[in-house]
Write a protein that holds these residues in place. Sequence first.
Motif, mmCIF file in Angstrom:
data_model
loop_
_atom_site.group_PDB
_atom_site.id
_atom_site.type_symbol
_atom_site.label_atom_id
_atom_site.label_comp_id
_atom_site.label_asym_id
_atom_site.label_seq_id
_atom_site.Cartn_x
_atom_site.Cartn_y
_atom_site.Cartn_z
ATOM 1 N N LEU A 155 -7.822 2.244 6.025
ATOM 2 C CA LEU A 155 -8.520 2.466 7.288
ATOM 3 C C LEU A 155 -7.535 2.317 8.439
ATOM 4 O O LEU A 155 -6.736 1.372 8.470
ATOM 5 N N LEU A 156 -7.596 3.234 9.383
ATOM 6 C CA LEU A 156 -6.762 3.193 10.577
ATOM 7 C C LEU A 156 -7.657 2.987 11.789
ATOM 8 O O LEU A 156 -8.631 3.724 11.982
ATOM 9 N N GLU A 157 -7.328 2.010 12.613
ATOM 10 C CA GLU A 157 -8.097 1.705 13.816
ATOM 11 C C GLU A 157 -7.175 1.772 15.031
ATOM 12 O O GLU A 157 -6.123 1.127 15.053
ATOM 13 N N LYS A 158 -7.557 2.555 16.014
ATOM 14 C CA LYS A 158 -6.744 2.690 17.224
ATOM 15 C C LYS A 158 -6.651 1.384 17.994
ATOM 16 O O LYS A 158 -5.616 1.058 18.585
ATOM 17 N N MET A 195 0.846 -1.185 0.000
ATOM 18 C CA MET A 195 0.000 0.000 0.000
ATOM 19 C C MET A 195 0.887 1.243 0.000
ATOM 20 O O MET A 195 1.799 1.366 0.811
ATOM 21 N N PRO A 196 0.664 2.178 -0.921
ATOM 22 C CA PRO A 196 1.463 3.402 -0.919
ATOM 23 C C PRO A 196 1.317 4.151 0.390
ATOM 24 O O PRO A 196 0.319 4.036 1.092
ATOM 25 N N GLN A 197 2.317 4.949 0.705
ATOM 26 C CA GLN A 197 2.319 5.694 1.952
ATOM 27 C C GLN A 197 1.120 6.623 2.050
ATOM 28 O O GLN A 197 0.560 6.812 3.109
ATOM 29 N N HIS A 198 0.759 7.217 0.919
ATOM 30 C CA HIS A 198 -0.298 8.226 0.946
ATOM 31 C C HIS A 198 -1.530 7.730 0.194
ATOM 32 O O HIS A 198 -1.563 7.751 -1.047
ATOM 33 N N PRO A 199 -2.565 7.283 0.879
ATOM 34 C CA PRO A 199 -3.781 6.812 0.206
ATOM 35 C C PRO A 199 -4.585 7.972 -0.351
ATOM 36 O O PRO A 199 -4.409 9.134 0.039
ATOM 37 N N ASP A 200 -5.480 7.637 -1.257
ATOM 38 C CA ASP A 200 -6.404 8.655 -1.763
ATOM 39 C C ASP A 200 -7.457 8.999 -0.719
ATOM 40 O O ASP A 200 -7.859 10.164 -0.589
ATOM 41 N N ILE A 201 -7.927 7.986 -0.012
ATOM 42 C CA ILE A 201 -8.950 8.193 1.022
ATOM 43 C C ILE A 201 -8.476 7.508 2.300
ATOM 44 O O ILE A 201 -8.207 6.301 2.294
ATOM 45 N N LEU A 202 -8.367 8.281 3.355
ATOM 46 C CA LEU A 202 -7.933 7.763 4.652
ATOM 47 C C LEU A 202 -9.118 7.815 5.604
ATOM 48 O O LEU A 202 -9.708 8.885 5.821
ATOM 49 N N ILE A 203 -9.506 6.673 6.153
ATOM 50 C CA ILE A 203 -10.675 6.565 7.021
ATOM 51 C C ILE A 203 -10.221 6.185 8.417
ATOM 52 O O ILE A 203 -9.461 5.222 8.576
ATOM 53 N N LEU A 204 -10.683 6.906 9.429
ATOM 54 C CA LEU A 204 -10.349 6.583 10.803
ATOM 55 C C LEU A 204 -11.502 5.825 11.439
ATOM 56 O O LEU A 204 -12.615 6.350 11.539
ATOM 57 N N GLY A 205 -11.219 4.594 11.865
ATOM 58 C CA GLY A 205 -12.220 3.737 12.471
ATOM 59 C C GLY A 205 -12.348 2.432 11.710
ATOM 60 O O GLY A 205 -11.915 2.317 10.553
ATOM 61 N N SER A 206 -12.933 1.437 12.368
ATOM 62 C CA SER A 206 -13.191 0.151 11.700
ATOM 63 C C SER A 206 -14.583 -0.361 12.018
ATOM 64 O O SER A 206 -14.852 -1.546 11.882
ATOM 65 N N ALA A 254 -17.366 3.175 9.171
ATOM 66 C CA ALA A 254 -16.077 3.220 8.484
ATOM 67 C C ALA A 254 -16.008 2.189 7.377
ATOM 68 O O ALA A 254 -15.562 2.478 6.254
ATOM 69 N N LEU A 255 -16.439 0.974 7.655
ATOM 70 C CA LEU A 255 -16.372 -0.092 6.657
ATOM 71 C C LEU A 255 -17.334 0.168 5.502
ATOM 72 O O LEU A 255 -17.018 -0.125 4.337
ATOM 73 N N THR A 256 -18.494 0.736 5.801
ATOM 74 C CA THR A 256 -19.437 1.083 4.732
ATOM 75 C C THR A 256 -18.854 2.174 3.850
ATOM 76 O O THR A 256 -18.979 2.128 2.614
ATOM 77 N N THR A 257 -18.208 3.163 4.462
ATOM 78 C CA THR A 257 -17.552 4.227 3.699
ATOM 79 C C THR A 257 -16.514 3.643 2.757
ATOM 80 O O THR A 257 -16.461 3.967 1.560
ATOM 81 N N ALA A 258 -15.675 2.775 3.305
ATOM 82 C CA ALA A 258 -14.619 2.175 2.497
ATOM 83 C C ALA A 258 -15.188 1.340 1.357
ATOM 84 O O ALA A 258 -14.704 1.404 0.216
ATOM 85 N N LEU A 259 -16.206 0.556 1.649
ATOM 86 C CA LEU A 259 -16.786 -0.320 0.627
ATOM 87 C C LEU A 259 -17.415 0.483 -0.503
ATOM 88 O O LEU A 259 -17.284 0.130 -1.681
ATOM 89 N N SER A 292 -8.230 12.739 0.912
ATOM 90 C CA SER A 292 -9.353 13.128 1.774
ATOM 91 C C SER A 292 -9.313 12.288 3.034
ATOM 92 O O SER A 292 -8.809 11.152 3.022
ATOM 93 N N VAL A 293 -9.849 12.831 4.107
ATOM 94 C CA VAL A 293 -9.911 12.135 5.391
ATOM 95 C C VAL A 293 -11.370 12.019 5.806
ATOM 96 O O VAL A 293 -12.118 13.008 5.757
ATOM 97 N N VAL A 294 -11.773 10.803 6.202
ATOM 98 C CA VAL A 294 -13.140 10.568 6.688
ATOM 99 C C VAL A 294 -13.057 10.106 8.135
ATOM 100 O O VAL A 294 -12.416 9.102 8.436
ATOM 101 N N LEU A 295 -13.711 10.829 9.020
ATOM 102 C CA LEU A 295 -13.701 10.513 10.449
ATOM 103 C C LEU A 295 -14.891 9.625 10.795
ATOM 104 O O LEU A 295 -16.040 10.035 10.682
#
Length: 531
Positions: A39-42, A1-12, A16-21, A218-221
């Motif tokens: 997707l990044l999950e704490k 995965m490249p370092q810089h994604p087109d869409i970065l989503i925080l949460g799982s 979050a999963l619906t957004t990603a899908l 873009s970042v999606v919270l």
Amino acid sequence: MPQHPDILILGSGAAALTTALEALTCPLPPNTARPRVRLLEKAPEPWAGGNGYFTAGAYRVAHAGLADILPLVSNVPAELAGKVDLEAYTEGQFLGDLERVTGGRSEERLGRVVVGESLGLVRWLREVGGVDWEMSFRRQAFEVEGRWRFWGGLCLSVAGGGGKGLIKALLGAVRAAGGVVEFGVKGEELVVGEGGRVEGVVVRREGSQEREVLRAGSVVLCAGGFEANPELRRRFLAEGWERAHTRGTPYNTGDMILAAQKVGAKLVGDFSSGGCHSTAWDYDSPADGGDREKTNEFTKSGYPLGIMVNAEGERFVDEGIDLRNYTYAKFGRAILEQPGGVAWQIWGKEGQKWLRAEEYRDEIVRKTWATSVEELADKLGEDGLKNKKALFQTLNDFDRAVAAHRKEHPDTQLNPAVKDGLSTQSTSKKLPLAKSNWALPVTEQPLLAVKVTSGITFTFAGLAIDPENSAVLREDGSRIEGLYCAGEMVGGLFYGNYPGGSGLTAGGVFGRRAAQSALKDLSAKNKASRL
């Protein structure tokens, strides 16, 4: 995965999963590359799914009746379909319930988007997300005279354990579509570039003291509310909320709400003592986070067929004021406001028949049995009841009122699927605090009591968004470019209460809109780079 994604989503979680899908599967113009979605999950991976994992997996949707629902579900063979009563639940009814239970405070524009796209969402989740829907016979229907009667505007849930099945399906679909999910990565700050556009997130990985910047188009919270943070609960809700048990993930601590506020996002919603979804919850449950195996089974929602008393032996709510779907999310607050933040649910012999095994079986809850009111008072006195005499008075007064109503209204019969009018109020006897429906005797032996406290599910306050595109807004109403939000972080939709099942629906609707907006950003960026 490249370092810089087109869409970065925080949460799982589900949002979050619906957004990603949506971002990974929605139709794109010809010769357009699929976006890189990360997707990044704490939380660590065993805690994948956020609060969605702990739910019953119920989605509230507007529909025209069985004709809309049967094509979605896998548990209704033809011979059973003929025994199901499911009335249409119109968009007007859905909006009306949302307005009614929130006291008219819900932002209408948010509500109309959620309601209008609710049925389309669950159809898409089945077709694209592989979600296995079922009609929720165990939780949302009663068998009355040989027919299954659904009630409370809610009929759909996810097979395979509710939230467990939901997260399994969505996580698998996202990964199969090329999405990358990283666990143990905590978002700490938003990176803002020239012109105020959000360009990424400052993160810290589990076990590391170093911070790194992850850039993104873009970042999606979708990182949840602050329900697992006792200090923020006390700060934003009220003193005493730190005592509530956390029903779901212990990782929803409000970090990204504060991070968004720091870059100018407007906070909206219910910053009051009732500003959260909180339920009657098992007193013996873990206080600081849910159980990954038992999940939603600590819920204790059988109170409509019984009564609830506090440590002073007194009732404090009308347990039958409305169908459970419209009261359970606010009665947790009512319990928390009682002495010690505890209460007991009590049933006589008749009410016990309607308790759901998943919530009240012997393996899941500690029960107190008694053959008389005196014995019950003595046993509860050993468990924290302060006024045994008052309990004795409460239970006997209640049953006398039930008997008086039945004598005056002999044709009124119990029907737990509707507001049946079986009450404690008659011309000859009225209680100061009525039970408006489903009033059954509570002293008929054996008596059963279960101790409960308040379980907080998610908070209602969060970020202001534009419902058309899920963009996060500033105080002046302008949008923060490159920043979107969905799920429990969105504020302004729920106040004091909510219609059951509408939280997952809202998260999915705004998640899909956030993904579509992020894709438009990417398209505009690619077009500009070609000029």
